[in-house]
Write a protein that holds these residues in place. Structure first.
Motif, mmCIF file in Angstrom:
data_model
loop_
_atom_site.group_PDB
_atom_site.id
_atom_site.type_symbol
_atom_site.label_atom_id
_atom_site.label_comp_id
_atom_site.label_asym_id
_atom_site.label_seq_id
_atom_site.Cartn_x
_atom_site.Cartn_y
_atom_site.Cartn_z
ATOM 1 N N PHE A 94 0.865 -1.181 0.000
ATOM 2 C CA PHE A 94 0.000 0.000 0.000
ATOM 3 C C PHE A 94 0.900 1.230 0.000
ATOM 4 O O PHE A 94 1.735 1.397 0.885
ATOM 5 C CB PHE A 94 -0.911 0.005 1.232
ATOM 6 C CG PHE A 94 -1.802 1.218 1.330
ATOM 7 C CD1 PHE A 94 -3.008 1.269 0.648
ATOM 8 C CD2 PHE A 94 -1.427 2.313 2.090
ATOM 9 C CE1 PHE A 94 -3.839 2.391 0.733
ATOM 10 C CE2 PHE A 94 -2.239 3.435 2.183
ATOM 11 C CZ PHE A 94 -3.455 3.475 1.499
ATOM 12 N N VAL A 95 0.738 2.074 -1.020
ATOM 13 C CA VAL A 95 1.583 3.263 -1.176
ATOM 14 C C VAL A 95 0.693 4.498 -1.168
ATOM 15 O O VAL A 95 -0.193 4.633 -2.025
ATOM 16 C CB VAL A 95 2.375 3.215 -2.498
ATOM 17 C CG1 VAL A 95 3.338 4.400 -2.576
ATOM 18 C CG2 VAL A 95 3.124 1.908 -2.643
ATOM 19 N N SER A 96 0.906 5.398 -0.233
ATOM 20 C CA SER A 96 0.101 6.613 -0.143
ATOM 21 C C SER A 96 0.962 7.816 -0.515
ATOM 22 O O SER A 96 1.909 8.165 0.204
ATOM 23 C CB SER A 96 -0.465 6.781 1.272
ATOM 24 O OG SER A 96 -1.469 7.772 1.283
ATOM 25 N N ASN B 52 -1.575 10.738 4.127
ATOM 26 C CA ASN B 52 -0.703 9.612 3.777
ATOM 27 C C ASN B 52 -0.353 8.778 5.005
ATOM 28 O O ASN B 52 -0.410 7.546 4.978
ATOM 29 C CB ASN B 52 0.575 10.124 3.108
ATOM 30 C CG ASN B 52 0.315 10.783 1.774
ATOM 31 O OD1 ASN B 52 -0.697 10.520 1.127
ATOM 32 N ND2 ASN B 52 1.220 11.651 1.356
ATOM 33 N N SER C 188 -3.635 7.005 6.339
ATOM 34 C CA SER C 188 -4.084 5.895 5.490
ATOM 35 C C SER C 188 -3.160 4.693 5.607
ATOM 36 O O SER C 188 -3.614 3.537 5.564
ATOM 37 C CB SER C 188 -4.203 6.343 4.033
ATOM 38 O OG SER C 188 -2.955 6.758 3.519
ATOM 39 N N CYS C 189 -1.857 4.924 5.768
ATOM 40 C CA CYS C 189 -0.914 3.805 5.923
ATOM 41 C C CYS C 189 -1.147 3.072 7.246
ATOM 42 O O CYS C 189 -1.090 1.830 7.300
ATOM 43 C CB CYS C 189 0.523 4.313 5.847
ATOM 44 S SG CYS C 189 1.107 4.594 4.163
ATOM 45 N N ALA D 257 -4.295 1.103 6.723
ATOM 46 C CA ALA D 257 -4.067 0.007 5.779
ATOM 47 C C ALA D 257 -3.359 -1.161 6.451
ATOM 48 O O ALA D 257 -3.699 -2.333 6.225
ATOM 49 C CB ALA D 257 -3.255 0.506 4.587
ATOM 50 N N LYS D 258 -2.383 -0.859 7.289
ATOM 51 C CA LYS D 258 -1.634 -1.909 7.983
ATOM 52 C C LYS D 258 -2.548 -2.679 8.939
ATOM 53 O O LYS D 258 -2.511 -3.917 9.008
ATOM 54 C CB LYS D 258 -0.472 -1.286 8.757
ATOM 55 C CG LYS D 258 0.556 -2.293 9.244
ATOM 56 C CD LYS D 258 1.417 -2.786 8.096
ATOM 57 C CE LYS D 258 2.623 -3.546 8.587
ATOM 58 N NZ LYS D 258 3.556 -3.884 7.507
ATOM 59 N N ARG E 6 2.735 -4.460 3.475
ATOM 60 C CA ARG E 6 3.764 -3.417 3.565
ATOM 61 C C ARG E 6 3.147 -2.066 3.199
ATOM 62 O O ARG E 6 2.323 -1.993 2.283
ATOM 63 C CB ARG E 6 4.953 -3.729 2.651
ATOM 64 C CG ARG E 6 6.082 -2.719 2.726
ATOM 65 C CD ARG E 6 7.263 -3.143 1.886
ATOM 66 N NE ARG E 6 7.986 -4.252 2.481
ATOM 67 C CZ ARG E 6 8.923 -4.123 3.420
ATOM 68 N NH1 ARG E 6 9.250 -2.928 3.871
ATOM 69 N NH2 ARG E 6 9.542 -5.180 3.902
ATOM 70 N N THR E 7 3.580 -1.015 3.882
ATOM 71 C CA THR E 7 3.034 0.316 3.610
ATOM 72 C C THR E 7 4.155 1.336 3.424
ATOM 73 O O THR E 7 5.199 1.257 4.077
ATOM 74 C CB THR E 7 2.132 0.802 4.761
ATOM 75 O OG1 THR E 7 2.912 0.905 5.948
ATOM 76 C CG2 THR E 7 0.965 -0.144 4.989
ATOM 77 N N ALA F 47 4.592 5.675 2.963
ATOM 78 C CA ALA F 47 3.931 6.980 3.021
ATOM 79 C C ALA F 47 4.846 8.072 2.480
ATOM 80 O O ALA F 47 6.025 8.147 2.837
ATOM 81 C CB ALA F 47 3.532 7.315 4.462
ATOM 82 N N ILE G 61 3.808 1.937 9.578
ATOM 83 C CA ILE G 61 4.374 2.530 8.360
ATOM 84 C C ILE G 61 5.776 1.962 8.158
ATOM 85 O O ILE G 61 6.683 2.226 8.952
ATOM 86 C CB ILE G 61 4.432 4.068 8.449
ATOM 87 C CG1 ILE G 61 3.030 4.622 8.738
ATOM 88 C CG2 ILE G 61 4.980 4.666 7.157
ATOM 89 C CD1 ILE G 61 3.012 6.097 9.085
#
Length: 449
Positions: free
Chosen positions: A69-71, A79, A82-83, A86-87, A93-94, A96, A117
């Motif tokens: 997941f890339v913000s 960013n 959201s990371c 998402a985690k 993996r994230t 930001a 993150i």
């Protein structure tokens, strides 16, 4: 690999574009309907309209099955938030995008990984670091460091008086008793084809050649190519935005004499207050008379990082006409890179490409710790860590079934860079730098599993 990208702006769209070329499963999230429509019609990806900090939107994007997941929106807060979400919702993996570079400097102290993150990136900070490296290696047009300079990638165009012109790679190596460099990619003048050189490959005038060097390799290349290593001391930066101010601060702290030209009076005052060791000039950098008053022609380097690509290119061309040794322009339009040989500016940089390179290594298989794409070349530089179970481990390089479209540029062992040739034996824990064309990537990755 399932990848979710939050933010369909310049960085997000460019990243989605590059990843979609590799047949990755991409989902792009954004609130802007027009951005998503453009992305959906131009790329083979899935789009989701909504707030990236919304749990329901993330679930709609199938976040539970996301490998990455890339913000990368323009909002640092969104960013980071959201990371974290998402985690918690299942992303493996994230990454930001952030604007406050202090977060990167104090990453371990703050403990971003505990928050969910895995990685922080700042395109502006990456651009500033790229500029600093280019000035330290002023002879070369492309640079990239592995492990704080244990190995360094250096790119240049061969002039007519280079000693290696019309010689094979093998013969060129014999011109010196001990070599600390190896050519890893060549692009012929007027061609877009990338060649992975071998011993019998001939160097020609106008070739754009990329080398991997260990300590001292840059000086050897200067001797063989007729380039003179000139020291950069006085630098003028056009544009006091985030890239300009970060660059000015980093360079001033490493004993460069820095002048920053900024059009906005308020921004110029702000920079002057922040950077006491930098001379800030409030004025329009497109005004050549103003630049002449500030001893424009006496500068060793001119860096243009305004928000306008055309202004950056044109101002660098003016600087070059005034005798400035090194010029660097920030460009947003990727098409300009195809013209970099003939455009007249020493180096073009693009923060979208730098950010994408930083993220790309998480897409590669094997334990990749660094990765960059060669500018204007269809090739990648990858740094792998050799595991005891890797197929390449405990093998002599000459015995490895390495694809023709790839080459080992060097090995870092115990923090020392080594130009490793055929009789070198790879060991567990080695960091191996490989240059490869797209068709060789899967084969190379399999050697490091």
């Amino acid at each position: 690999m399932k990848i979710i990208i939050a933010g369909a702006g310049e960085v997000g769209f460019h990243l989605a574009k590059l990843l979609s070329y590799e047949s990755q499963e991409i989902t792009l999230i954004d609130l802007d309907k027009e951005r998503l429509l453009y992305a959906e019609t131009h790329l083979d990806i899935k789009v989701v309209k909504g707030d990236i900090t919304s749990v329901s939107v993330l679930k709609e994007s199938n976040i539970v099955n996301a490998d990455l997941f890339v913000s990368v929106t323009s909002s640092q807060t969104s960013n980071i938030t959201s990371c974290v979400l998402a985690k918690q919702l299942g992303a493996k993996r994230t990454i930001a995008r952030i604007s406050n570079t202090e977060f990167i400097e104090h990453k371990e102290e703050i403990g971003f990984e505990k928050l969910g993150i895995d990685e922080l990136i700042s395109p502006e900070s990456l651009a500033a670091s790229e500029i600093e490296l280019l000035l330290s290696q002023s002879v070369f047009n492309d640079t990239y460091e592995f492990e704080d300079g244990a190995l360094t990638m250096l790119g240049l165009t061969l002039p007519a008086d280079a000693k290696i012109i019309d010689k094979s790679v093998k013969l060129a190596a014999q011109l010196l008793s001990d070599i600390h460099f190896i050519p890893i990619a060549i692009q012929r003048f007027g061609s877009h084809v990338t060649i992975i050189p071998r011993g019998d490959t001939i160097f020609l005038e106008g070739d754009r050649v990329v080398f991997i060097t260990s300590k001292g390799g840059d000086e050897e290349l200067c001797k063989l190519t007729g380039k003179r290593k000139t020291q950069i001391k006085d630098v003028m930066i056009l544009g006091g935005g985030q890239i300009g101010s970060i660059t000015a601060n980093e360079l001033a702290n490493t004993n460069f004499n820095i002048k920053v030209v900024e059009k906005s009076k308020d921004r110029a005052i702000e920079i002057a207050d922040q950077l006491s060791n930098v001379l800030v000039i409030n004025g329009d950098g497109r005004n050549v008379e103003l630049l002449d008053e500030e001893n424009f022609s006496q500068m060793d380097a001119f860096i243009s990082v305004t928000g306008n690509s055309e202004t950056n290119i044109m101002s660098c061309l003016v600087a070059k006409s005034k005798g400035v040794k090194k010029t660097i322009a920030l460009v947003e339009n990727m098409d300009y890179f195809a013209l970099s040989h003939s455009i007249g500016v020493d180096t073009l940089i693009n923060k979208k490409l730098l950010a994408a390179n930083s993220i790309f290594r998480y897409v590669r298989k094997g334990e990749v710790v660094a990765m960059t794409k060669l500018t204007n070349m269809e090739a990648e530089l990858l740094e792998f860590i050799v595991k005891p179970t890797s197929k390449i481990c405990y093998q002599y390089i000459k015995e490895i079934d390495f694809p023709r479209a790839a080459i080992i540029g060097g090995v870092i062992r115990n923090e020392e860079g080594i130009i490793a040739l055929g009789d070198f034996k790879i060991e567990a824990g080695d960091r191996v730098v490989v240059c490869c064309l797209p068709e060789a990537i899967k084969k190379v990755e399999s050697l490091f599993f």
